[in-house]
Design a protein around this motif. Sequence first.
Motif, PDB file in Angstrom:
ATOM      1  N   ALA A   1      88.601  35.283  96.982  1.00 16.88           N
ATOM      2  CA  ALA A   1      87.429  35.370  96.254  1.00 16.88           C
ATOM      3  C   ALA A   1      86.078  35.590  96.852  1.00 16.88           C
ATOM      4  O   ALA A   1      85.295  36.398  96.555  1.00 16.88           O
ATOM      5  CB  ALA A   1      87.199  33.981  95.485  1.00 16.88           C
ATOM      6  N   SER A   2      86.235  35.021  98.025  1.00 17.27           N
ATOM      7  CA  SER A   2      84.919  35.035  98.990  1.00 17.27           C
ATOM      8  C   SER A   2      84.778  36.522  99.578  1.00 17.27           C
ATOM      9  O   SER A   2      83.940  37.045  99.826  1.00 17.27           O
ATOM     10  CB  SER A   2      84.905  34.095 100.077  1.00 17.27           C
ATOM     11  OG  SER A   2      84.030  34.222 100.936  1.00 17.27           O
ATOM     12  N   PHE A   3      86.158  37.000 100.365  1.00 20.10           N
ATOM     13  CA  PHE A   3      86.181  38.364 100.804  1.00 20.10           C
ATOM     14  C   PHE A   3      85.660  39.153  99.799  1.00 20.10           C
ATOM     15  O   PHE A   3      84.938  40.141 100.144  1.00 20.10           O
ATOM     16  CB  PHE A   3      87.672  38.696 101.597  1.00 20.10           C
ATOM     17  CG  PHE A   3      87.862  37.775 102.720  1.00 20.10           C
ATOM     18  CD1 PHE A   3      86.852  37.450 103.498  1.00 20.10           C
ATOM     19  CD2 PHE A   3      89.334  37.475 102.798  1.00 20.10           C
ATOM     20  CE1 PHE A   3      87.318  36.965 104.651  1.00 20.10           C
ATOM     21  CE2 PHE A   3      89.588  36.822 104.016  1.00 20.10           C
ATOM     22  CZ  PHE A   3      88.702  36.377 104.798  1.00 20.10           C
ATOM     23  N   ALA A   4      86.335  39.300  98.492  1.00 14.93           N
ATOM     24  CA  ALA A   4      85.978  40.223  97.557  1.00 14.93           C
ATOM     25  C   ALA A   4      84.467  40.260  97.221  1.00 14.93           C
ATOM     26  O   ALA A   4      83.918  41.119  97.040  1.00 14.93           O
ATOM     27  CB  ALA A   4      86.708  39.996  96.192  1.00 14.93           C
ATOM     28  N   LEU A   5      83.751  39.250  97.575  1.00 14.56           N
ATOM     29  CA  LEU A   5      82.250  39.290  97.273  1.00 14.56           C
ATOM     30  C   LEU A   5      81.592  40.056  98.540  1.00 14.56           C
ATOM     31  O   LEU A   5      80.343  40.071  98.660  1.00 14.56           O
ATOM     32  CB  LEU A   5      81.683  38.078  97.085  1.00 14.56           C
ATOM     33  CG  LEU A   5      82.072  37.527  95.540  1.00 14.56           C
ATOM     34  CD1 LEU A   5      81.934  36.055  95.453  1.00 14.56           C
ATOM     35  CD2 LEU A   5      81.204  38.239  94.700  1.00 14.56           C
ATOM     36  N   GLY A   6      82.207  40.404  99.770  1.00 16.20           N
ATOM     37  CA  GLY A   6      81.906  40.875 100.695  1.00 16.20           C
ATOM     38  C   GLY A   6      81.334  39.900 101.885  1.00 16.20           C
ATOM     39  O   GLY A   6      80.755  40.193 102.962  1.00 16.20           O
ATOM     40  N   ALA A   7      81.891  38.682 101.706  1.00 16.64           N
ATOM     41  CA  ALA A   7      81.569  37.752 102.765  1.00 16.64           C
ATOM     42  C   ALA A   7      82.495  37.974 103.975  1.00 16.64           C
ATOM     43  O   ALA A   7      83.647  38.546 104.184  1.00 16.64           O
ATOM     44  CB  ALA A   7      81.952  36.527 102.270  1.00 16.64           C
ATOM     45  N   THR A   8      82.008  37.956 105.044  1.00 12.34           N
ATOM     46  CA  THR A   8      82.523  37.904 106.366  1.00 12.34           C
ATOM     47  C   THR A   8      83.760  36.852 106.680  1.00 12.34           C
ATOM     48  O   THR A   8      83.538  35.601 105.720  1.00 12.34           O
ATOM     49  CB  THR A   8      81.695  37.779 107.460  1.00 12.34           C
ATOM     50  OG1 THR A   8      81.046  36.395 107.710  1.00 12.34           O
ATOM     51  CG2 THR A   8      80.780  39.115 107.557  1.00 12.34           C
TER      52      THR A   8
END
Lengths: 291, 253
Positions: A176-183
């Motif tokens: 979920a976090s990666f999909a939002l562009g988080a490193t």
Amino acid sequence: MIEIDLKRLLKKQVVGERIFLSLSFLALIVVLSSLIVLIIDVIADGHSRLSLQFLTGFPSRKPEEAGILVPLVGSIYMIILTGLFALPLGIGAAIYLEAYAPKNWFSSLVELNIANLAAVPSIIYGLLGLELFVRMMGLGRSLIAGALTMALLLQPVIIIVSREAIRSIPISIWEASFALGATRWQTIRHQILPLAMPGIMTGAILSFSRAIGETAPLITMGALTYIAFLPDGIFSPFTVLPIQIFNWVSRPQKGFMVNAAAGIIILLIILILLNSLAVWLRNKFQRRLNW
Amino acid sequence: MVDKIAFEIKDLNTWFGETQVLKKITLTIPRNHITSIIGPSGCGKSTFIRSINRINDTIPGFRLSGSVVFEGMDIYDKRVDPIEIRFKIGMVFQKPNPFPKSIYDNVAYGPRIRGIRDRVLLDKIVEESIQKAALWIEVKDKLAKNALSLSGGQQQRLCIARALAVNPEVLLLDEPCSALDPISTGKIEELLLDLKQQYTIIVVTHNMQQAARISDFTGYFLLGELIEFGDTARIFTIPKDKRTEDYITGRYG
Ligand SMILES: Nc1ncnc2c1ncn2[C@@H]1O[C@H](COP(=O)(O)OP(=O)(O)OP(=O)(O)O)[C@@H](O)[C@H]1O
Ligand SMILES: [Mg+2]
């Protein structure tokens, strides 16, 4: 037909279960009762010595004047300092191993070695601490050298519990976090660590409570058994509760035996406090972790 | 025909360990349209759309060959940073996966990691996004509550709101309506139809009527292969492949 067989089967299972239950209950009774006997014995021996004077007293050649303040303060300093060194290092290593390390033979080797290190006798860590911190780094037989030694000793356990806690966070949270562009780091910092922290802290506190009772590595690296003053900084010499207790037990006078028992009571109280803190932490955050 | 192309996918093969999941997928996905992906369970729909924002990269043992070109850039090129890809390509997962944080923080997370700190602006983004996802009325008084206290369908709409909050160019949705009642489903469909002015939308769905209602193009996947791709109206009226026909008429399996 079938119904009768089922009944018989059920009955057999019930009997088996009863036997198993009784056996485990018996085992529990044996463990618990020896623990209780131990505690009662210690309390019976030591309770008369528990007083403010004992808690705030300095060492003395006369048992009834000797107090536990110096090792008590030493132990508390030791826990805090050890935590300061061991936690960031251990959690950092766990994060690296769980989130960054490539999965290859090298990381498997590291993993295997961490598990092995957890099983190395603590006295070996004492020898390492003596050589590395006391001599090579020239820290002397100081609190900081002791805390660094303890931190090393706790490292494998803290790494293992931290990895366990990090791994228990479902992969969907990472995604979920990666999909939002988080490193990777943002994900760890904002999502994973806050969720894993209670688990990490619970494990860490339990390992600290083991460390408080450790004597061997500290004696090896040079903690003193007789100190007449409070530590005035991290470079000052020190002693800790179990060493003091050991020291009292080895004296011939009866009075020191009483002191030792009283010291054990204090040590037990600290352990119980720490363990309750761990349980409280776990319960407090457990509900939030159900998803 | 379509003039602007969002994705040009060529000979896409993917593996999990030794198992090949997608086989030689080649298709072109147009910009500012809704493309739906249909097919029986396990045929690789999720694997396909998860390959478009490189989220499969995080799965150990995942391998891929072929190319996925997005706006002229091969997203699997060594020089491309997956973070940059995911900034532009938002995703709603098959299983709702809200963060175990407050409803507000879920939606605000994306904008925050893009450096937005201004409280007023964040409030505005959060409200607008939740509005768009047809969830505002249900949660406006409990934004500080933990997102896990929401129902499954509400969680899924929250995930849609969370994806919208960062204003991507492409929106990938993996069965966004599977846990929703007909009314919320209708709202989400309206939303998608609205959004296609600004976004390229790819939606996986098991609901054939939904695919027919909202999508401009449809791809039918079977056992990791793209059997047929084309104009939705055409696919649903005169499919070229017998297997597509069997599936859309319910004769599959
Ligand atoms: N992380 C994974 N590791 C190993 N195999 C996987 C993984 N994810 C998916 N697969 C396999 O890939 C195949 C396709 O799965 P995928 O999730 O893409 O199907 P799907 O079309 O989305 O199905 P559904 O409609 O049930 O969601 C399945 O056989 C599945 O077992
Ligand atoms: Mg799927």
